[in-house]
Motif scaffolding. Structure first.
Motif, mmCIF file in Angstrom:
data_model
loop_
_atom_site.group_PDB
_atom_site.id
_atom_site.type_symbol
_atom_site.label_atom_id
_atom_site.label_comp_id
_atom_site.label_asym_id
_atom_site.label_seq_id
_atom_site.Cartn_x
_atom_site.Cartn_y
_atom_site.Cartn_z
ATOM 1 N N MET A 159 0.825 -1.027 0.038
ATOM 2 C CA MET A 159 0.118 -0.292 -0.016
ATOM 3 C C MET A 159 0.785 1.363 0.048
ATOM 4 N N SER A 160 0.383 2.101 -0.811
ATOM 5 C CA SER A 160 1.493 3.530 -1.018
ATOM 6 C C SER A 160 1.100 4.382 0.417
ATOM 7 N N ARG A 161 2.090 5.080 0.604
ATOM 8 C CA ARG A 161 2.043 5.949 1.574
ATOM 9 C C ARG A 161 0.711 7.073 1.544
ATOM 10 N N GLU A 162 0.532 7.641 0.258
ATOM 11 C CA GLU A 162 -0.611 8.147 -0.063
ATOM 12 C C GLU A 162 -1.762 7.627 0.308
ATOM 13 N N SER A 163 -1.987 6.274 0.084
ATOM 14 C CA SER A 163 -3.315 5.572 0.442
ATOM 15 C C SER A 163 -3.374 5.315 1.636
ATOM 16 N N GLU A 164 -2.099 5.017 2.328
ATOM 17 C CA GLU A 164 -2.310 5.067 3.907
ATOM 18 C C GLU A 164 -2.786 6.283 4.634
ATOM 19 N N THR A 165 -2.116 7.514 4.175
ATOM 20 C CA THR A 165 -2.721 8.615 4.582
ATOM 21 C C THR A 165 -4.211 8.847 4.450
ATOM 22 N N SER A 166 -4.712 8.420 3.101
ATOM 23 C CA SER A 166 -6.213 8.679 2.805
ATOM 24 C C SER A 166 -7.208 7.958 3.825
ATOM 25 N N ARG A 167 -6.613 6.479 4.214
ATOM 26 C CA ARG A 167 -7.310 5.683 4.995
ATOM 27 C C ARG A 167 -7.506 6.193 6.327
ATOM 28 N N LEU A 168 -5.995 6.625 6.692
ATOM 29 C CA LEU A 168 -6.037 7.153 8.283
ATOM 30 C C LEU A 168 -7.052 8.349 8.341
ATOM 31 N N SER A 169 -7.135 9.175 7.338
ATOM 32 C CA SER A 169 -7.997 10.350 7.571
ATOM 33 C C SER A 169 -9.295 10.000 7.421
ATOM 34 N N GLU A 170 -9.756 9.138 6.582
ATOM 35 C CA GLU A 170 -11.131 8.651 6.595
ATOM 36 C C GLU A 170 -11.485 7.625 8.090
ATOM 37 N N LEU A 171 -10.560 7.100 8.714
ATOM 38 C CA LEU A 171 -10.927 6.482 9.871
ATOM 39 C C LEU A 171 -10.942 7.713 11.023
ATOM 40 N N VAL A 172 -10.295 8.609 10.882
ATOM 41 C CA VAL A 172 -10.201 9.890 11.959
ATOM 42 C C VAL A 172 -11.590 10.517 11.732
ATOM 43 N N LEU A 173 -11.943 10.843 10.586
ATOM 44 C CA LEU A 173 -13.086 11.641 10.264
ATOM 45 C C LEU A 173 -14.469 10.830 10.430
ATOM 46 N N GLY A 174 -14.132 9.409 10.336
ATOM 47 C CA GLY A 174 -15.443 8.688 10.610
ATOM 48 C C GLY A 174 -15.620 8.725 12.300
ATOM 49 N N PHE A 175 -14.767 8.354 13.023
ATOM 50 C CA PHE A 175 -15.082 8.583 14.329
ATOM 51 C C PHE A 175 -15.380 9.918 14.898
ATOM 52 N N ALA A 176 -14.991 11.147 14.122
ATOM 53 C CA ALA A 176 -15.246 12.421 14.409
ATOM 54 C C ALA A 176 -16.706 12.707 14.332
ATOM 55 N N SER A 177 -17.100 12.176 12.837
ATOM 56 C CA SER A 177 -18.741 12.247 12.726
ATOM 57 C C SER A 177 -19.448 11.606 13.532
ATOM 58 N N ALA A 178 -19.052 10.667 13.959
ATOM 59 C CA ALA A 178 -20.095 9.829 14.896
ATOM 60 C C ALA A 178 -20.024 10.575 16.261
ATOM 61 N N ALA A 179 -18.783 11.027 16.707
ATOM 62 C CA ALA A 179 -18.770 11.929 18.006
ATOM 63 C C ALA A 179 -19.608 13.009 17.786
ATOM 64 N N LEU A 180 -19.562 13.825 16.771
ATOM 65 C CA LEU A 180 -20.226 15.037 16.476
ATOM 66 C C LEU A 180 -21.858 14.658 16.457
ATOM 67 N N THR A 181 -22.195 13.651 15.803
ATOM 68 C CA THR A 181 -23.677 13.161 15.878
ATOM 69 C C THR A 181 -23.986 12.981 17.392
ATOM 70 N N TYR A 182 -23.274 12.229 17.941
ATOM 71 C CA TYR A 182 -23.599 11.835 19.457
ATOM 72 C C TYR A 182 -23.546 13.093 20.416
ATOM 73 N N LEU A 183 -22.944 14.305 19.888
ATOM 74 C CA LEU A 183 -22.729 15.458 20.766
ATOM 75 C C LEU A 183 -23.851 16.445 20.106
ATOM 76 N N GLY A 184 -24.743 15.850 19.343
ATOM 77 C CA GLY A 184 -26.013 16.709 18.798
ATOM 78 C C GLY A 184 -25.488 17.751 17.515
ATOM 79 N N GLU A 185 -24.295 17.746 17.343
ATOM 80 C CA GLU A 185 -23.728 18.666 16.115
ATOM 81 C C GLU A 185 -24.132 18.425 14.782
ATOM 82 N N LEU A 186 -24.395 17.071 14.717
ATOM 83 C CA LEU A 186 -24.465 16.554 13.226
ATOM 84 C C LEU A 186 -26.012 15.751 13.451
ATOM 85 N N TYR A 187 -26.628 16.000 12.253
ATOM 86 C CA TYR A 187 -27.956 15.034 12.398
ATOM 87 C C TYR A 187 -27.855 13.649 11.764
#
Length: 87
Positions: free
Chosen positions: A1-29
């Motif tokens: 796996m290329s470094r660029e692909s790894e960075t992209s997957r890590l970003s997706e993982l981080v943003l996925g957890f962040a979106s879930a947290a924001l939803t549970y904080l009532g910041e996102l519907y």
């Protein structure tokens, strides 16, 4: 796996957890509801997952990855504190 692909997957993982947290904080519907969903326990759990990820990847992240993870955690922790103190 290329470094660029790894960075992209890590970003997706981080943003996925962040979106879930924001939803549970009532910041996102959630997609199936237009009402606020607040669950501080689940928000905290997602924030904690990101803290563990940061700790376990310490020394292995490039500058961009570390900046994303740090800024997301800072923002989420601030929002969590504000929501927790208002309830």
């Amino acid at each position: 796996m290329s470094r660029e692909s790894e960075t992209s997957r890590l970003s997706e993982l981080v943003l996925g957890f962040a979106s879930a947290a924001l939803t549970y904080l009532g910041e996102l519907y959630s997609g199936d509801s237009s009402t606020e969903v607040v669950n501080l326990d689940l928000a905290k759990q997602n924030i904690d997952f990101l803290d563990v990820l940061k700790e376990k990847t310490k020394g292995n992240l490039d500058e961009q990855e570390l900046k994303l993870l740090t800024s997301v955690l800072t923002d989420l922790k601030s929002k969590y504190s504000a929501k927790a103190s208002s309830m």
